[in-house]
Design a protein around this motif. Structure first.
Motif, mmCIF file in Angstrom:
data_model
loop_
_atom_site.group_PDB
_atom_site.id
_atom_site.type_symbol
_atom_site.label_atom_id
_atom_site.label_comp_id
_atom_site.label_asym_id
_atom_site.label_seq_id
_atom_site.Cartn_x
_atom_site.Cartn_y
_atom_site.Cartn_z
ATOM 1 N N VAL A 115 0.845 -1.193 0.000
ATOM 2 C CA VAL A 115 0.000 0.000 0.000
ATOM 3 C C VAL A 115 0.879 1.241 0.000
ATOM 4 N N ALA A 150 -7.441 0.815 2.794
ATOM 5 C CA ALA A 150 -6.684 1.271 1.629
ATOM 6 C C ALA A 150 -7.578 1.209 0.402
ATOM 7 N N SER A 155 -3.248 0.109 -3.768
ATOM 8 C CA SER A 155 -2.912 -1.210 -3.237
ATOM 9 C C SER A 155 -2.609 -2.195 -4.360
ATOM 10 N N TRP A 181 -10.602 -6.324 2.525
ATOM 11 C CA TRP A 181 -9.377 -6.133 3.290
ATOM 12 C C TRP A 181 -9.406 -6.904 4.611
#
Length: 316
Positions: A115, A150, A155, A181
């Motif tokens: 990220v 993110a 990402s 995530w």
């Protein structure tokens, strides 16, 4: 086999899509493939995509509108690269994005994703939220439960890891990135790169769409139940999430004292979040901003916010 793939789901955003595709073509990292999934566009998107002359770009029409998660999963199924990034059609990658993120994953074989930092562009001005200033590998489960997430465009994920957890949860039109995530990072850490890799254009107040909070709560509760989580710090982070989200929304709406009190409640619920390099600086900054804004006359506060925004104009 290209080293990295970008998947762009799109619907009726032909002008924005052209800009997003151009940002992929402008990458300093040249070993990429791009899958554009047209989610039933009714404008001239299809004609524009037919005119693309680039062997690295594959166009996949869905025919009928099926929402973002379905489109992303279709793109994921077509990817041949070991790394994949999901870019929204109205965002842009920084030229270094794939190079920076691929290098971070190459250096940290155990990480499930990398990220980078993001720049928000709104009303012609840029803002860069707090983000770690050094490279590191982190277990981000606490931060995810506390509300951090993110964006897809910042990402780069390992394709096999995303496929192993079943891809995107179809049926979700909001909070689908948070849900993905939470499942992904239950199986591995994340490599953090301090470089800005994405220009993101927010729409409206974050977390204030009708029903958004209820979906968020369902996603978090479902995750905690599925993982049989009883770790106190994770549960406290999830409780802090409610207060911190209240603080963010009320501050954006001009309720500065209410935002201050909500931030304090979030800190009391999970004080250890202040030590997180991902969310700690943002919480501390939000606390200070709410305290100062709440103490000043409203007209002064609004004037200072406008002046601060004008110090960071976006490029043409």
């Amino acid at each position: 086999m290209p080293a990295a793939a970008v998947v762009i789901p799109t619907r009726n955003r032909r002008r924005e899509l052209e800009r997003a595709i151009s940002s992929v073509r402008s990458q300093t990292f040249s070993d990429w493939e791009l899958v554009v999934v047209d989610d039933g566009s009714t404008d001239d998107t299809a004609a524009f995509l037919e005119g693309l002359d680039d062997d690295r770009i594959r166009v996949e029409p869905l025919g009928e509108h099926a929402e973002r998660s379905v489109a992303r999963n279709r793109g994921l199924a077509l990817v041949s690269s070991p790394l994949v990034l999901f870019l929204d059609d109205d965002d842009e990658l920084a030229p270094c994005a794939l190079e920076v993120l691929a290098r971070a994953l190459d250096q940290h074989a155990g990480a499930c994703a990398a990220v980078g930092a993001v720049i928000h562009e709104a009303d012609g001005f840029w803002r860069r939220p707090s983000f770690p200033k050094r490279r590191q590998v982190a277990d981000v489960r606490l931060e995810l439960l506390a509300g951090w997430v993110a964006l897809g465009g910042q990402s780069l994920m390992r394709t096999s890891r995303v496929r192993n957890i079943g891809g995107w949860r179809e049926g979700l039109s909001v909070a689908e990135d948070q849900e993905l995530w939470l499942r992904l990072c239950a199986r591995g850490a994340v490599a953090i790169a301090p470089d800005a890799v994405l220009i993101h254009r927010p729409h409206g107040l974050a977390g204030d769409a009708p029903g958004f909070r209820d979906v968020e709560r369902e996603v978090v509760a479902r995750h905690l139940e599925a993982t049989a989580c009883d770790e106190p710090r994770l549960l406290r982070a999830a409780r802090a999430r409610e207060h911190l989200r209240d603080a963010d929304i009320t501050f954006q709406l001009g309720g500065y004292r209410e935002a201050l009190h909500a931030t304090l409640r979030g800190i009391v619920a999970a004080p250890f979040l202040l030590q997180s390099p991902l969310v700690g600086p943002g919480i501390a900054k939000g606390l200070g901003k709410a305290a100062i804004a709440g103490a000043l006359p409203r007209g002064v506060t609004e004037r200072l916010r406008r002046q601060r925004a004008h110090r960071h104009p976006a490029r043409a």
